[in-house]
Design an enzyme around this catalytic site. Structure first.
Site, PDB file in Angstrom:
ATOM      1  CB  SER A  38      19.436  21.511  -4.700  1.00  0.00           C
ATOM      2  OG  SER A  38      18.354  20.661  -4.360  1.00  0.00           O
ATOM      3  CG  HIS A 270      16.980  23.236  -0.979  1.00  0.00           C
ATOM      4  ND1 HIS A 270      15.724  23.427  -1.519  1.00  0.00           N
ATOM      5  CD2 HIS A 270      17.616  22.374  -1.813  1.00  0.00           C
ATOM      6  CE1 HIS A 270      15.622  22.714  -2.626  1.00  0.00           C
ATOM      7  NE2 HIS A 270      16.753  22.063  -2.821  1.00  0.00           N
TER       8      HIS A 270
END
Length: 290
Positions: A38, A270
């Site tokens: 990711s 993230h």
């Protein structure tokens, strides 16, 4: 790494699908393949691709930015939740299945980036699922570090050398499939600051910040060690260049905090789009000036 972006399946269902593989590049055009998890795919960063949607793969992640700067034809098969296992085996997601990432590699591939390792042995997911819950018990101490201390040893760091071996095997697999490609193993950017705290963004006990930094440093060190043992790849350090861009850095942050964000788009813990751009800058500079 762990992602919390199930809602993206509904919101981005209308995303335009892009092909998962590409034909051979025209003469003189660099053929680039991006592999990874990711931190490569970019969950919730607009616009999300639908090939499959469950991978959280953005059209504006660092492989896309890098390919544009290089003038390269590129194939991006990165996928949220991927571990080193998904290089050779298909990955079911919340919406669709991502084929084994190695399938994107061809003998004519010129350039490969691979960002992998944080999901092996559920490393990051274990920390993200456990550490925030322990802050209330001792907000100024290090309850998470102590939670993973077993007979005086750090059980989290004890598994990291195994990740290094797995990454080395991934690099070997790339060389077999794409023998002429320049291969870059991409480290992880800094998530926590070297000092100070921001519990609203990173809800860890104050004393666990230093330990969590040391875990990420150990992971990046393991990736660098794998590159050294491989002898035919290059390591791209993102941890050093991302100093001052951790999740506590406010408007300078490359990394999101504990909550999914739709504006600007980023899954919890993230990279934002600005982070992907910064990461692309670092990778580009190393490719152009090895």
């Amino acid at each position: 790494m762990r992602t919390a972006f199930l809602a993206v399946v509904t919101v981005a269902a209308a995303a335009i699908a892009l092909p998962a593989s590409t034909p051979p590049a025209h003469a003189g055009v660099l053929n680039y393949v991006a592999l990874g998890d990711s931190y490569t795919s970019g969950p919730l960063i607009p616009q999300q691709r639908s090939d499959p949607l469950g991978c959280g793969r953005s059209k504006s992640n660092y492989p896309a930015i890098l390919a544009s700067r290089l003038g390269a034809q590129y194939t991006d098969v990165s996928c949220a939740g991927a571990s080193t296992v998904q290089m050779a085996y298909a990955q079911p997601t919340v919406s669709g299945t991502n084929a084994a990432q190695f399938k994107a590699l061809e003998t004519y591939t010129d350039l490969v980036t691979v960002g992998i390792g944080g999901n092996d042995f559920a490393l990051f997911r274990t920390l993200i699922d456990t550490c925030p819950l322990l802050r209330a018990s001792n907000s100024t101490g290090n309850p998470c570090e102590r939670r993973f201390a077993v007979n005086g040893a750090d059980s989290i760091k004890a598994g990291i050398p195994k990740i290094s071996q797995r990454v080395k095997e991934v690099l070997s697999g790339i060389h077999v499939r794409s023998p002429k490609a320049r291969v870059y193993a991409i480290g992880y950017p800094r998530i926590l600051p070297p000092s100070g705290y921001c519990p609203n963004q990173l809800p860890f006990a104050d004393g666990d910040y230093a330990w969590l930094n040391s875990v990420e440093e150990a992971l990046n060190g393991a990736i660098a060690d794998a590159v050294k043992a491989d002898g035919k790849s290059s390591y791209v350090d993102l941890y050093g260049p991302s100093l001052g861009h951790d999740a506590c850095a406010g408007t300078a942050a490359w990394i999101n905090g504990q909550n999914d964000s739709w504006s600007p788009g980023a899954a919890a813990y993230h990279p934002f789009l600005v982070g992907m751009s910064g990461m692309a800058d670092v990778v580009y500079q190393q490719i152009m000036h090895p």
